[in-house]
Design an enzyme around this catalytic site. Structure first.
Site, PDB file in Angstrom:
ATOM      1  N   TYR A  28     -31.929  52.466  92.199  1.00  0.00           N
ATOM      2  CA  TYR A  28     -32.114  53.365  91.059  1.00  0.00           C
ATOM      3  C   TYR A  28     -33.546  53.267  90.527  1.00  0.00           C
ATOM      4  O   TYR A  28     -34.181  54.272  90.242  1.00  0.00           O
ATOM      5  CB  TYR A  28     -31.086  53.021  89.978  1.00  0.00           C
ATOM      6  CG  TYR A  28     -30.994  54.041  88.880  1.00  0.00           C
ATOM      7  CD1 TYR A  28     -30.262  55.214  89.057  1.00  0.00           C
ATOM      8  CD2 TYR A  28     -31.624  53.837  87.664  1.00  0.00           C
ATOM      9  CE1 TYR A  28     -30.172  56.153  88.053  1.00  0.00           C
ATOM     10  CE2 TYR A  28     -31.542  54.776  86.648  1.00  0.00           C
ATOM     11  CZ  TYR A  28     -30.823  55.937  86.847  1.00  0.00           C
ATOM     12  OH  TYR A  28     -30.735  56.869  85.849  1.00  0.00           O
ATOM     13  N   VAL A  84     -30.835  47.073  85.763  1.00  0.00           N
ATOM     14  CA  VAL A  84     -30.295  47.853  84.658  1.00  0.00           C
ATOM     15  C   VAL A  84     -31.222  47.631  83.471  1.00  0.00           C
ATOM     16  O   VAL A  84     -31.391  46.496  83.015  1.00  0.00           O
ATOM     17  CB  VAL A  84     -28.853  47.428  84.308  1.00  0.00           C
ATOM     18  CG1 VAL A  84     -28.263  48.346  83.243  1.00  0.00           C
ATOM     19  CG2 VAL A  84     -27.965  47.403  85.548  1.00  0.00           C
ATOM     20  N   ILE A  85     -31.838  48.711  83.002  1.00  0.00           N
ATOM     21  CA  ILE A  85     -32.753  48.643  81.863  1.00  0.00           C
ATOM     22  C   ILE A  85     -32.061  49.279  80.664  1.00  0.00           C
ATOM     23  O   ILE A  85     -31.526  50.388  80.762  1.00  0.00           O
ATOM     24  CB  ILE A  85     -34.085  49.365  82.180  1.00  0.00           C
ATOM     25  CG1 ILE A  85     -34.774  48.696  83.377  1.00  0.00           C
ATOM     26  CG2 ILE A  85     -34.997  49.353  80.957  1.00  0.00           C
ATOM     27  CD1 ILE A  85     -36.041  49.399  83.847  1.00  0.00           C
ATOM     28  N   HIS A  91     -23.885  52.480  77.410  1.00  0.00           N
ATOM     29  CA  HIS A  91     -23.682  52.477  78.863  1.00  0.00           C
ATOM     30  C   HIS A  91     -24.297  51.219  79.490  1.00  0.00           C
ATOM     31  O   HIS A  91     -23.733  50.649  80.428  1.00  0.00           O
ATOM     32  CB  HIS A  91     -24.292  53.742  79.474  1.00  0.00           C
ATOM     33  CG  HIS A  91     -24.075  53.858  80.949  1.00  0.00           C
ATOM     34  ND1 HIS A  91     -22.830  54.031  81.507  1.00  0.00           N
ATOM     35  CD2 HIS A  91     -24.944  53.830  81.980  1.00  0.00           C
ATOM     36  CE1 HIS A  91     -22.938  54.102  82.821  1.00  0.00           C
ATOM     37  NE2 HIS A  91     -24.214  53.984  83.139  1.00  0.00           N
TER      38      HIS A  91
END
Length: 182
Positions: A28, A84-85, A91
């Protein structure tokens, strides 16, 4: 800041038989995960191991792919990579918690997994942790998987069972005539 802390790192395990690992990466944030992938591959190769790499859309799909490979393939271990930021919604919390929990549950079932899914507040934190020449969290995840593989081999390997399968190759079908079926 953790980057300035000193910590102990276990020596790289040695293997009589080369381990085979599956690296599952969510690209991603591709620039981040490419660095992590380089670190993971270098660590596996330094231990004399081999690896295959697959990509999945996001961090939530990483444990699903590992679970499928654990049940249906012959890998000794797995490396989970992703990033994942934190964003503006909850979310982030769901993805971080659920991916980590799923990886932990797979590990408790006997899968040797190094968790390299970064959970960070911003891109700068991710970049520092991902750099193969820096904190090398991809290499650290691969090292964790290698150590778990070494432990599994020391203790005789994982005992893989799925569902309620009988432990022997013959069984009677309920309501049948009692004849063993293979």
């Amino acid at each position: 800041m953790a980057g300035h802390e000193t910590h102990y790192t276990l020596p790289r395990p040695e293997f009589d038989r080369a381990p085979k690992l599956l690296i599952v990466v969510s690209p991603y944030y591709k620039d981040i995960t490419d660095q992590m992938l380089a670190g993971a591959r270098a660590e596996i190769e330094a231990a004399g191991g081999s690896h295959d790499t697959i990509e999945v859309p996001g961090a939530l799909e990483v444990p699903t792919a590992i679970g499928q490979a654990f049940r249906m393939s012959n890998f000794d271990g797995f490396v989970a990579l992703g990033c994942v930021i934190r964003g503006e919604t909850t979310h982030y919390d769901t993805v971080c918690n659920d991916s980590s929990r799923a990886i932990t549950l797979l590990g408790l079932q006997g899968a040797c997994i190094g968790n390299g899914i970064l959970t960070v507040e911003n891109r700068a934190q991710a970049q520092v942790r991902a750099e193969a020449a820096g904190q090398n969290k991809g290499g650290g995840a691969a090292a964790a998987a290698l150590h778990l593989i070494a432990l599994a081999r020391r203790w005789g390997g994982a005992k893989r069972s799925v569902g309620f399968l009988p432990e022997r190759t013959e069984f009677d079908i309920a309501g049948g005539n009692g004849t063993p079926v293979a």
